[in-house]
Write a protein that holds these residues in place. Structure first.
Motif, PDB file in Angstrom:
ATOM      1  N   ALA A  16       0.749  -1.127   0.013  1.00  0.00           N
ATOM      2  CA  ALA A  16       0.091  -0.055   0.020  1.00  0.00           C
ATOM      3  C   ALA A  16       1.043   1.396   0.109  1.00  0.00           C
ATOM      4  O   ALA A  16       0.647   2.229  -0.721  1.00  0.00           O
ATOM      5  CB  ALA A  16      -0.829   0.049   1.186  1.00  0.00           C
ATOM      6  N   GLY A  17       1.859   1.278   0.731  1.00  0.00           N
ATOM      7  CA  GLY A  17       2.545   2.306   0.880  1.00  0.00           C
ATOM      8  C   GLY A  17       3.734   2.633  -0.193  1.00  0.00           C
ATOM      9  O   GLY A  17       4.854   3.480  -0.046  1.00  0.00           O
ATOM     10  N   MET A  18       3.848   1.576  -1.070  1.00  0.00           N
ATOM     11  CA  MET A  18       5.219   1.703  -1.826  1.00  0.00           C
ATOM     12  C   MET A  18       5.009   2.707  -3.078  1.00  0.00           C
ATOM     13  O   MET A  18       4.043   2.922  -3.746  1.00  0.00           O
ATOM     14  CB  MET A  18       5.173   0.357  -2.702  1.00  0.00           C
ATOM     15  CG  MET A  18       5.522  -0.770  -1.823  1.00  0.00           C
ATOM     16  SD  MET A  18       5.395  -2.493  -2.528  1.00  0.00           S
ATOM     17  CE  MET A  18       7.141  -2.200  -3.647  1.00  0.00           C
ATOM     18  N   THR A  19       5.984   3.637  -3.149  1.00  0.00           N
ATOM     19  CA  THR A  19       6.337   4.881  -4.302  1.00  0.00           C
ATOM     20  C   THR A  19       7.567   4.589  -4.799  1.00  0.00           C
ATOM     21  O   THR A  19       8.418   4.100  -4.391  1.00  0.00           O
ATOM     22  CB  THR A  19       5.944   6.012  -3.423  1.00  0.00           C
ATOM     23  OG1 THR A  19       6.991   6.415  -2.455  1.00  0.00           O
ATOM     24  CG2 THR A  19       4.586   6.123  -2.915  1.00  0.00           C
ATOM     25  N   ALA A  20       7.652   5.285  -6.008  1.00  0.00           N
ATOM     26  CA  ALA A  20       8.859   5.383  -6.535  1.00  0.00           C
ATOM     27  C   ALA A  20       9.661   6.436  -6.086  1.00  0.00           C
ATOM     28  O   ALA A  20       9.300   7.282  -5.220  1.00  0.00           O
ATOM     29  CB  ALA A  20       8.585   5.597  -8.074  1.00  0.00           C
ATOM     30  N   SER A  21      10.792   6.149  -6.142  1.00  0.00           N
ATOM     31  CA  SER A  21      11.872   7.261  -5.714  1.00  0.00           C
ATOM     32  C   SER A  21      11.827   8.588  -6.108  1.00  0.00           C
ATOM     33  O   SER A  21      11.025   8.890  -7.211  1.00  0.00           O
ATOM     34  CB  SER A  21      13.496   6.987  -5.877  1.00  0.00           C
ATOM     35  OG  SER A  21      13.538   7.137  -7.427  1.00  0.00           O
ATOM     36  N   GLU A  22      12.331   9.535  -5.536  1.00  0.00           N
ATOM     37  CA  GLU A  22      11.749  11.036  -5.495  1.00  0.00           C
ATOM     38  C   GLU A  22      11.987  11.560  -7.201  1.00  0.00           C
ATOM     39  O   GLU A  22      11.045  12.205  -7.439  1.00  0.00           O
ATOM     40  CB  GLU A  22      13.070  11.826  -4.731  1.00  0.00           C
ATOM     41  CG  GLU A  22      12.701  11.938  -3.217  1.00  0.00           C
ATOM     42  CD  GLU A  22      11.377  12.683  -2.837  1.00  0.00           C
ATOM     43  OE1 GLU A  22      11.912  13.839  -2.807  1.00  0.00           O
ATOM     44  OE2 GLU A  22      10.329  12.404  -2.846  1.00  0.00           O
ATOM     45  N   ILE A  23      13.071  10.981  -7.611  1.00  0.00           N
ATOM     46  CA  ILE A  23      13.194  11.612  -9.092  1.00  0.00           C
ATOM     47  C   ILE A  23      13.247  10.537 -10.169  1.00  0.00           C
ATOM     48  O   ILE A  23      13.638  10.906 -11.455  1.00  0.00           O
ATOM     49  CB  ILE A  23      14.502  12.384  -9.324  1.00  0.00           C
ATOM     50  CG1 ILE A  23      15.998  11.680  -9.019  1.00  0.00           C
ATOM     51  CG2 ILE A  23      14.593  13.648  -8.211  1.00  0.00           C
ATOM     52  CD1 ILE A  23      17.222  12.246  -9.306  1.00  0.00           C
ATOM     53  N   ARG A  24      12.493   9.478  -9.931  1.00  0.00           N
ATOM     54  CA  ARG A  24      12.653   8.473 -11.047  1.00  0.00           C
ATOM     55  C   ARG A  24      11.707   8.905 -12.257  1.00  0.00           C
ATOM     56  O   ARG A  24      12.540   8.833 -13.273  1.00  0.00           O
ATOM     57  CB  ARG A  24      11.950   7.225 -10.383  1.00  0.00           C
ATOM     58  CG  ARG A  24      12.006   6.066 -11.362  1.00  0.00           C
ATOM     59  CD  ARG A  24      11.456   4.758 -11.138  1.00  0.00           C
ATOM     60  NE  ARG A  24      12.265   4.116 -10.030  1.00  0.00           N
ATOM     61  CZ  ARG A  24      11.880   3.084  -9.272  1.00  0.00           C
ATOM     62  NH1 ARG A  24      10.844   2.435  -9.651  1.00  0.00           N
ATOM     63  NH2 ARG A  24      12.779   2.586  -8.270  1.00  0.00           N
ATOM     64  N   ALA A  25      10.925   9.936 -11.935  1.00  0.00           N
ATOM     65  CA  ALA A  25       9.839  10.066 -13.174  1.00  0.00           C
ATOM     66  C   ALA A  25      10.947  11.199 -13.811  1.00  0.00           C
ATOM     67  O   ALA A  25      10.786  11.510 -15.098  1.00  0.00           O
ATOM     68  CB  ALA A  25       8.544  10.978 -12.618  1.00  0.00           C
ATOM     69  N   LEU A  26      11.631  11.799 -13.323  1.00  0.00           N
ATOM     70  CA  LEU A  26      12.472  12.759 -13.999  1.00  0.00           C
ATOM     71  C   LEU A  26      13.866  12.164 -14.578  1.00  0.00           C
ATOM     72  O   LEU A  26      14.691  13.118 -15.024  1.00  0.00           O
ATOM     73  CB  LEU A  26      12.833  14.011 -13.022  1.00  0.00           C
ATOM     74  CG  LEU A  26      11.917  14.955 -12.710  1.00  0.00           C
ATOM     75  CD1 LEU A  26      12.289  15.750 -11.423  1.00  0.00           C
ATOM     76  CD2 LEU A  26      11.326  15.649 -13.839  1.00  0.00           C
ATOM     77  N   PHE A  27      14.116  10.935 -14.106  1.00  0.00           N
ATOM     78  CA  PHE A  27      15.505  10.395 -14.458  1.00  0.00           C
ATOM     79  C   PHE A  27      15.824  10.104 -15.921  1.00  0.00           C
ATOM     80  O   PHE A  27      16.846  10.569 -16.242  1.00  0.00           O
ATOM     81  CB  PHE A  27      15.653   8.965 -13.834  1.00  0.00           C
ATOM     82  CG  PHE A  27      16.966   8.378 -13.698  1.00  0.00           C
ATOM     83  CD1 PHE A  27      18.146   9.313 -13.147  1.00  0.00           C
ATOM     84  CD2 PHE A  27      17.108   6.993 -14.178  1.00  0.00           C
ATOM     85  CE1 PHE A  27      19.366   8.719 -12.985  1.00  0.00           C
ATOM     86  CE2 PHE A  27      18.440   6.505 -14.055  1.00  0.00           C
ATOM     87  CZ  PHE A  27      19.658   7.389 -13.367  1.00  0.00           C
ATOM     88  N   ALA A  28      14.777   9.939 -16.691  1.00  0.00           N
ATOM     89  CA  ALA A  28      15.176  10.036 -18.293  1.00  0.00           C
ATOM     90  C   ALA A  28      15.710  11.448 -18.654  1.00  0.00           C
ATOM     91  O   ALA A  28      16.403  11.452 -19.633  1.00  0.00           O
ATOM     92  CB  ALA A  28      13.674   9.723 -18.855  1.00  0.00           C
ATOM     93  N   VAL A  29      15.075  12.352 -18.057  1.00  0.00           N
ATOM     94  CA  VAL A  29      15.429  13.690 -18.359  1.00  0.00           C
ATOM     95  C   VAL A  29      16.769  14.069 -17.894  1.00  0.00           C
ATOM     96  O   VAL A  29      17.870  14.467 -18.308  1.00  0.00           O
ATOM     97  CB  VAL A  29      14.500  14.956 -17.975  1.00  0.00           C
ATOM     98  CG1 VAL A  29      15.080  16.280 -18.142  1.00  0.00           C
ATOM     99  CG2 VAL A  29      13.083  14.623 -18.693  1.00  0.00           C
ATOM    100  N   ALA A  30      16.976  13.607 -16.583  1.00  0.00           N
ATOM    101  CA  ALA A  30      18.350  13.897 -15.934  1.00  0.00           C
ATOM    102  C   ALA A  30      19.429  13.193 -16.457  1.00  0.00           C
ATOM    103  O   ALA A  30      20.646  13.563 -16.363  1.00  0.00           O
ATOM    104  CB  ALA A  30      18.209  13.358 -14.309  1.00  0.00           C
ATOM    105  N   SER A  31      19.032  12.268 -17.037  1.00  0.00           N
ATOM    106  CA  SER A  31      20.162  11.192 -17.909  1.00  0.00           C
ATOM    107  C   SER A  31      20.635  11.641 -19.113  1.00  0.00           C
ATOM    108  O   SER A  31      21.621  11.311 -19.598  1.00  0.00           O
ATOM    109  CB  SER A  31      19.684   9.619 -17.842  1.00  0.00           C
ATOM    110  OG  SER A  31      19.213   9.205 -16.622  1.00  0.00           O
ATOM    111  N   ARG A  32      19.965  12.579 -19.495  1.00  0.00           N
ATOM    112  CA  ARG A  32      20.809  13.579 -20.846  1.00  0.00           C
ATOM    113  C   ARG A  32      21.996  14.069 -20.708  1.00  0.00           C
ATOM    114  O   ARG A  32      22.211  14.464 -19.666  1.00  0.00           O
ATOM    115  CB  ARG A  32      19.494  14.380 -21.240  1.00  0.00           C
ATOM    116  CG  ARG A  32      18.095  13.869 -21.799  1.00  0.00           C
ATOM    117  CD  ARG A  32      17.135  15.059 -22.137  1.00  0.00           C
ATOM    118  NE  ARG A  32      15.906  14.540 -22.337  1.00  0.00           N
ATOM    119  CZ  ARG A  32      14.929  15.415 -22.605  1.00  0.00           C
ATOM    120  NH1 ARG A  32      14.958  16.637 -22.287  1.00  0.00           N
ATOM    121  NH2 ARG A  32      13.669  14.757 -22.803  1.00  0.00           N
TER     122      ARG A  32
END
Length: 427
Positions: A16-32
């Motif tokens: 129930a409480g599992m969430t993705a890490s803080e910046i996983r959603a932004l990681f594709a952008v941050a990896s550029r």
């Protein structure tokens, strides 16, 4: 609007409480390439002797392929367990190969230890802040994390005593203290040597096991090593180690050293999870240790990371506005940065990525909603030049944020909805 997940009613309560890490959603952008990432704890592998390593791997498969590519024991390759004992001896640990179990990275060890010790509602004590991957493991087994305060000398014994007394007064069951004593992730501080026996005595007196996580212990910038907690109290400390920071993270080879009875249960738990860790990966690590100057390689890593640490501290001094503070690590990968009052680093992160710089926001390293003003800055992977540029961009973003705060005020911090699972950007 209906739930798009048709399995939502079937999941176990522990999800129930599992969430993705803080910046996983932004990681594709941050990896550029144009983004300077100060977020991920990725080791810098450029100094590894890849040519000779490739020859050794080819020779390994040619000579021992029938074993290397076969199922193995959940306990781990015997030769590697012997070598692990030699490595741990550098920090004063007297361990026997039979009490070492090889794991798929130390993350697997965290999961297994929590699985065999924690029932739902049990308490795990952990430094505040703490490693996000550990908190994800604790949460998966429905254990509650209670943070214990740190300062520039690491975990505070008085704060530990107070937390234990308060929890016992509430009738709570504390299963273990989780600690990263050396070059802490994310705080970058090291537990003072004079505090170590005191903390062990507090835990022993209250019947609380200590889980010592030490992936960075050999990465002191001046070559210093500290006496491990395990060396001071072998019967009450379970020790976790890893080759991810001192050799190759992609091989996912770690280990756990535990009292014999605990190790037996860990092996049983490991067999149910993975049957056995990859034999080839273990044999590659073992071959590397036996054919290469691995201590010289670690020395080279230390020098690289010290240069990068110096670049980050210099850039922070040069560019950051008044009201900021940060730790000054003497080893490891990370600086823990505190922004001026009113700044919410989680809310600021998308704007930082727009400025082509990324970091790990502080709330991900707490279970109780703290850390809104903090961020973890990693100096292990970018070059010194990229670190300077990344800090300059981050300072520009922070100055713009402070201008907005002066104009419109602060909206205040927000608590997370649940614990986070680890990913490469928060490792």
């Amino acid at each position: 609007m209906g739930n798009l997940d048709t399995h939502s009613a079937r999941y176990a309560e522990r999800t129930a409480g599992m969430t993705a890490s803080e910046i996983r959603a932004l990681f594709a952008v941050a990896s550029r390439p144009e983004v300077v990432s100060l977020a991920g704890g990725m080791p810098n592998l450029a100094a590894l002797p890849l040519d000779s390593l490739s020859e050794e791997v080819a020779r390994l498969i040619a000579e021992q392929g029938q074993s290397a590519l076969q199922y193995g024991s959940a306990h781990g390759v015997p030769e590697l367990r012997e070598q692990i004992c030699e490595i741990m001896a550098l920090e004063g640990i007297s361990g026997q190969p039979d009490d070492v179990m090889v794991t798929v990275g130390s993350q697997m060890a965290l999961d297994l230890v929590t699985r065999i010790f924690c029932d739902p509602g049990d308490v795990v004590l952990a430094e505040g802040p703490s490693y996000v991957g550990a908190m994800g493991a604790f949460s998966t087994y429905q254990a509650d994390v209670v943070h214990v305060a740190m300062d520039e000398h690491g975990l505070q014994p008085d704060a530990l005593r107070s937390a234990i007394e308060e929890l016992h007064g509430q009738g709570r069951t504390i299963k273990f203290l989780y600690t990263i004593p050396n070059f802490h992730n994310p705080a970058g501080v090291t537990l003072a040597e004079q505090r170590r026996p005191e903390i062990l005595e507090i835990c022993s007196r209250h019947g609380i096991m200590v889980l010592e996580d030490n992936p960075y212990g050999l990465l002191g910038f001046e070559g210093q090593t500290y006496s491990s907690l395990r060396s001071l109290d072998p019967d009450n400390v379970v020790y976790l180690g890893s080759f991810s920071k001192t050799f190759a993270s992609g091989l996912r080879v770690g280990w756990v050293l535990a009292p014999h009875a605990v190790r037996e249960k860990l092996v049983l738990a490991a067999e149910s999870a993975t049957l056995c860790p990859p034999t080839l990966n273990q044999m590659i690590v073992s071959r590397y240790l036996s054919t290469h100057d691995w201590l010289g390689q670690i020395k080279s890593f230390r020098e690289q990371y010290r240069e990068r640490r110096d670049a980050m501290l210099s850039a922070l001094e040069q560019h950051m506005p008044a009201g900021c503070d940060w730790t000054r690590p003497d080893g490891g990968f990370f600086v823990w940065f505190t922004a001026p009052e009113g700044v919410d680093t989680k809310a600021m992160l998308p704007r930082a990525v727009t400025q082509r710089v990324a970091y790990a926001s502080g709330t991900g390293f707490y279970r109780d909603g703290l850390g809104t003003r903090q961020m973890r800055l990693s100096f292990c992977y970018p070059t010194p030049e990229r670190i300077h540029e990344g800090v300059r961009r981050l300072a520009n973003t922070l100055n713009e944020e402070l201008d907005l705060l002066r104009t419109f005020g602060s909206g205040g911090g927000r608590e997370l909805s649940g614990p986070q699972t680890p990913s490469p950007d928060t490792a």
